[in-house]
Design an enzyme around this catalytic site. Structure first.
Site, PDB file in Angstrom:
ATOM      1  CD  GLU A 138      -0.180   1.106  -5.311  1.00  0.00           C
ATOM      2  OE1 GLU A 138      -1.258   1.432  -5.815  1.00  0.00           O
ATOM      3  OE2 GLU A 138       0.623   0.368  -5.926  1.00  0.00           O
ATOM      4  CG  HIS A 182       3.966   2.386  -4.463  1.00  0.00           C
ATOM      5  ND1 HIS A 182       4.651   1.424  -5.163  1.00  0.00           N
ATOM      6  CD2 HIS A 182       3.135   2.953  -5.365  1.00  0.00           C
ATOM      7  CE1 HIS A 182       4.237   1.411  -6.418  1.00  0.00           C
ATOM      8  NE2 HIS A 182       3.319   2.334  -6.575  1.00  0.00           N
ATOM      9  CG  ASP A 185       4.990  -1.672  -2.538  1.00  0.00           C
ATOM     10  OD1 ASP A 185       4.805  -0.446  -2.682  1.00  0.00           O
ATOM     11  OD2 ASP A 185       4.065  -2.513  -2.584  1.00  0.00           O
ATOM     12  CG  HIS A 222       2.764  -3.650 -12.872  1.00  0.00           C
ATOM     13  ND1 HIS A 222       1.695  -4.153 -12.169  1.00  0.00           N
ATOM     14  CD2 HIS A 222       3.132  -2.526 -12.219  1.00  0.00           C
ATOM     15  CE1 HIS A 222       1.426  -3.354 -11.142  1.00  0.00           C
ATOM     16  NE2 HIS A 222       2.278  -2.365 -11.163  1.00  0.00           N
TER      17      HIS A 222
HETATM   18 ZN   LIG Z   1       2.316   2.326  -8.393  1.00  0.00          ZN
END
Ligand SMILES: [Zn+2]
Length: 397
Positions: free
Chosen positions: A140, A73, A75, A366
């Site tokens: 995702e 992904h 995104d 993240h």
């Molecule tokens: Zn990921």
């Protein structure tokens, strides 16, 4: 455009602010890289009422089998407070051997390395003796409604079929080569409501405290253990994540209580059998008089999350050995074959072909200051290139 350099590829992708659902230029940049390498590139926009439209990409080189898919992904999750970052989250700056940016490891880095590996493979051997596809979603990190599932259905309806898939998510806890994911636990969440009768705390015989019921029910979910794990999976585990009554007074017995739970289960269970076991435990606990002597069974309702994740385990030797040997040849270490962690898009791909996951080191995913060691990009590119070579050697043989 030098797509053989993973650092260039990653910097290009990191400068695209593709926070779900925004395409941010990332799909376009990737389409240009792959077009340059001779891939036939399709861009599919997926729609669903109530959800944002999402731009996805499917690209293939070759028309024959064997057919290897790489999935991922473009995104990324939001950056949080951009001023907390020591380098701008979409700046792709390099400092002290680290390349900074949202998506550096999750997972534009994995895509950048796979594209570089393909460029090197093609310049060394020409187009593969078979096909390679990239199935890349922009959904995702979001609801995942307009992402991998739709793209797989779209491609399969066109007649695409695959022999194996590598997902480039960050799988390594500490160092490149630590861990391949060869399966994932299943996951399902539930919501329980226990009905009681509101009343005065001093007159409990006139009321029915639903907390007595919810405590008994949630206890039955948490103990005993569901199983002791298997050779491939850790023990299944259920966590009660919330118990609520919304009561603001100490002299009122509340009218109802609710609880939420989530279970991560291994391959000794299916969605159906684990649900049946949970209902069996709840019914037994509801009838247990311990906390409510002389009362009828606890009245409860249960609702389940709409989209449970099914457990899976991949046992495809060509895929696992090609990858594991490629990792050993560039790191000297034998990767652990693991099924730990949360769910991933591999849970959708497993319905089409054997799938494993291997990418960068996940430590900063993240987080503020998400970053990747520049040296790791070169190592992962070499691993991916060797993997492609070995997989085709295995698959054609
Ligand atoms: Zn990921």
């Amino acid at each position: 455009m030098n797509t053989a350099n993973p650092i260039d590829n990653l910097q290009t992708l990191l400068r695209c602010p593709s926070i779900t659902p925004a395409e941010g230029g990332a799909i376009s940049a990737l389409a240009a890289m792959l077009g340059n390498l001779g891939f036939a590139v399709s861009r599919e926009t997926a729609s669903e009422p109530g959800f944002d439209d999402i731009e996805n990409l499917y690209a293939r080189i070759g028309t024959e089998g064997p057919h290897l898919m790489f999935a991922g992904h473009t995104d990324v999750v939001p950056v949080g407070n951009a001023s907390d970052w020591s380098h701008p989250p979409f700046g792709a700056e390099i400092a002290d051997g680290m390349l900074y940016g949202r998506g550096a490891v999750d997972m534009k880095g994995g895509i950048a390395c796979f594209v570089a590996a393909l460029a090197r493979y093609i310049s060394a051997h020409g187009a593969p003796n078979g096909s390679v596809s990239l199935l890349i979603t922009g959904d995702e990190e979001g609801p995942a409604v307009n992402g991998t599932t739709k793209l797989l259905e779209w491609a399969a309806a066109k007649g695409e079929h695959w022999d194996a898939c590598l997902v480039g998510e960050p799988t390594n806890p500490d160092q490149i080569g630590d861990m391949i994911k060869i399966g994932r636990r299943g996951s399902i969440s539930g919501h329980i409501t226990v009905a009681g009768t509101q009343g005065h705390a001093a007159y409990p015989h006139l009321a029915d405290n639903p907390l007595r019921g919810i405590i008994r029910l949630t206890q039955a979910l948490m103990t005993p253990v569901f199983d002791h794990g298997t050779d491939d999976f850790q023990p299944s585990n259920l966590e009660v994540t919330s118990i609520d009554v919304g009561n603001t007074a100490t002299n009122i017995i509340p009218a109802k209580a609710t609880a939420d739970f989530n279970i991560r289960f291994n391959d000794t269970w299916s969605v159906e059998t684990v649900q049946a076991e949970i209902l069996r435990r709840l019914d037994a606990a509801a009838a247990d008089p311990e906390l409510r002597p002389g009362r009828p069974p606890v009245k409860y309702d249960i609702s389940w999350s709409a989209r449970p994740s099914h457990v899976f385990l991949t046992r495809n030797n060509a895929l696992i050995h090609s990858l594991s040997q490629a990792i050993e040849s560039h790191t000297g270490a034998t990767p652990k074959l693991s099924t730990t962690g949360g769910t991933s898009d591999a849970r959708f791909i497993k319905d089409y072909c054997p799938v494993v996951e291997f990418g960068l080191v996940g430590q900063t995913m993240h987080m503020v200051d998400e970053r990747v060691a520049v040296a790791d990009l070169e190592t992962l590119t070499r691993i991916y290139q060797t993997f492609i070579e070995r997989w085709f050697a295995h698959a054609v043989a």
